[in-house]
Design a protein around this motif. Structure first.
Motif, short mmCIF file in Angstrom:
data_model
loop_
_atom_site.label_atom_id
_atom_site.label_comp_id
_atom_site.label_asym_id
_atom_site.label_seq_id
_atom_site.Cartn_x
_atom_site.Cartn_y
_atom_site.Cartn_z
N THR A 277 0.77 -1.15 0.05
CA THR A 277 -0.02 -0.22 0.06
C THR A 277 0.78 1.19 -0.09
O THR A 277 0.61 2.22 -0.74
N PHE A 278 2.06 1.36 0.89
CA PHE A 278 2.77 2.32 1.03
C PHE A 278 3.33 2.71 -0.67
O PHE A 278 3.50 3.80 -0.95
N THR A 279 3.73 1.65 -1.06
CA THR A 279 4.60 1.54 -2.52
C THR A 279 3.40 2.11 -3.49
O THR A 279 3.58 3.16 -4.47
N ALA A 282 2.96 5.99 -2.88
CA ALA A 282 4.24 6.54 -3.15
C ALA A 282 4.20 6.82 -4.68
O ALA A 282 4.60 7.73 -5.19
N PHE A 292 -3.21 8.47 2.29
CA PHE A 292 -2.35 8.16 3.43
C PHE A 292 -3.04 7.15 4.34
O PHE A 292 -2.10 6.31 4.98
N TYR A 295 -2.35 3.29 4.36
CA TYR A 295 -1.64 2.55 4.84
C TYR A 295 -1.37 3.07 6.41
O TYR A 295 -0.88 2.20 7.24
N PHE A 299 -0.05 0.57 9.54
CA PHE A 299 1.15 0.70 10.17
C PHE A 299 1.30 0.26 11.55
O PHE A 299 2.43 -0.39 12.00
N TRP A 321 8.76 12.87 6.63
CA TRP A 321 7.43 12.66 6.08
C TRP A 321 6.42 13.89 6.44
O TRP A 321 5.71 14.25 5.21
N ASN A 357 9.39 9.69 0.43
CA ASN A 357 8.65 8.51 0.53
C ASN A 357 9.53 7.02 0.20
O ASN A 357 9.52 6.08 0.64
N LEU A 361 10.55 4.07 2.53
CA LEU A 361 10.02 2.79 1.93
C LEU A 361 11.32 1.82 2.02
O LEU A 361 11.39 0.83 2.57
#
Length: 397
Positions: A277-279, A282, A292, A295, A299, A321, A357, A361
């Motif tokens: 999800t983060f990837t 980003a 945001f 994710y 977290f 961030w 980001n 990551l």
């Protein structure tokens, strides 16, 4: 000075009070200030719901690009009160926090530490602000986490239906299909011992790889794919009959990286979903603060498995961030609300935020302690009763 130990119930109550306070403040700001508190998307949701109450398609409301189910859900905005939907989103927020606590306890973290990590979501002002402004992302977060919880406790049918529903609600959770399929094997997840494991010297032969690929196609994986896929396609078909055709989402090159991460970390399903999800966010060509949430809700499930210390690198990552996002949002504010020509500065801020980001990551992946969720059909008690992190991998470096 010791930090008071709060139970998940107490934290949830505080979270509700926080959100209701912001909800009341938002009503005042909307009535008295030029800059409105309520997100424009919430007005779009309400307008679409109004069309539903008139027996018409929600897509008659321009810019409504969501499932008709959301418009149906928010019809009480018209019949009862305009803030009904915000209360639904607040409820979903609390459900996410409780599910974070339950999932962490399932993996062996003690009740107090699990509650503390849940507070990262429940008492997060960014999360509370986004939900009370009328953004629906918490609904999706609740579906995703409930899917993961049902997978962990082996409520398989319910998990499959929920997953199909979440993908119908918004397409991005489809990226979790890879790690979910990797997780659902017969040995670790089902607890079935496989006869005649391959010998080392057979790995160079084509028979080894053909056998490995054929064993990947298991009844469990087929069942999950059929149920969740059916829910997704049936819902899409029904919604198509009720309204106009939803625009197809085009996958961009980021899906390759997301798929690779899902394959590599699939057995560690919670980390796989977070890092995917983060990837995805980003690398996405469109980005807003509400993304945001996708994710942030995951977290707390992986923070106890990292070797990053908040006192040093962790604080620097968080500061970078927040700073990168603040600069990016400020330039967008100057453009949207004050009419200034900040396109070049927005572009430069976007590049800086993207670089931040990618750095975050990389650090998260490098410092993660990989732990399979299942072994011989049982959830692995990764942290035990003490909740102490395993640092064997990093001690060997």
């Amino acid at each position: 000075m010791s930090i008071p130990k709060l139970s998940i119930t107490t934290i949830s109550i505080i979270a509700v009070v926080l959100r209701l306070t912001l909800l009341a403040y938002g009503e005042w700001q909307d009535a008295n200030m030029q800059v409105k508190y309520t997100d424009i998307d919430y007005k779009v949701f309400s307008d679409a719901a109004r069309f539903i109450t008139l027996g018409e398609s929600p897509y008659k409301r321009s810019t409504y690009r969501y499932t008709p189910l959301l418009a149906f859900l928010l019809t009480p905005n018209i019949y009862i009160h305009k803030s009904f939907g915000k209360l639904v989103f607040i409820l979903a927020d609390i459900v996410v926090g409780v599910l974070i606590h339950k999932i962490l306890c399932l993996r062996g973290l003690n009740e107090q530490k699990a509650a503390n990590y849940s507070a990262l979501w429940l008492l997060n002002p960014i999360v509370a602000n986004i939900s009370t402004r009328g953004n629906a992302e918490s609904l999706l977060g609740a579906m995703v986490l409930l899917t993961l919880y049902c997978i962990l406790v082996k409520k398989f049918l319910f998990a499959s239906i929920l997953y199909g529903l979440s993908v119908h609600f918004k397409i991005y959770p489809i990226i979790y299909a890879i790690p979910l399929l990797v997780l659902l094997d017969e040995e670790d997840y089902q607890g079935l011992r496989r006869k005649g494991k391959e010998k080392e010297h057979d790995k160079s032969s084509w028979r080894y790889w053909v056998g490995k690929m054929s064993r990947f196609v298991t009844p469990t994986r087929i069942e999950f794919a059929l149920i969740s896929g059916s829910v997704f396609f049936v819902l899409n078909g029904i919604m198509y009959l009720l309204g106009s055709l939803l625009g197809l989402v085009l996958f961009i090159p980021q899906i390759g990286l997301v798929t690779l991460l899902g394959i590599v970390f699939g057995k560690d399903i919670l980390f796989a979903c977070f890092i995917q999800t983060f990837t995805f966010v980003a690398y996405n060509k469109v980005c807003t603060s509400q993304y945001f949430m996708w994710y942030i809700c995951l977290f707390p499930l992986i923070i106890h498995s990292t070797a990053i210390k908040f006192k040093y690198k962790g604080f620097l990552m968080l500061f970078a961030w927040i700073s990168g996002q603040a600069i990016w949002l400020y330039q967008a504010y100057l453009l949207e609300f004050l009419g200034e020509n900040t396109f070049l500065r927005i572009w430069m801020a976007s590049i800086a935020f993207f670089v931040i980001n990618i750095w975050i990551l990389t650090e998260i992946v490098k410092n993660h302690n990989y732990e399979k969720c299942f072994e011989l059909g049982k959830i692995r008690n990764v942290w035990g009763n003490s909740g102490d992190i395993k640092n064997d991998k990093h001690q060997q470096r």
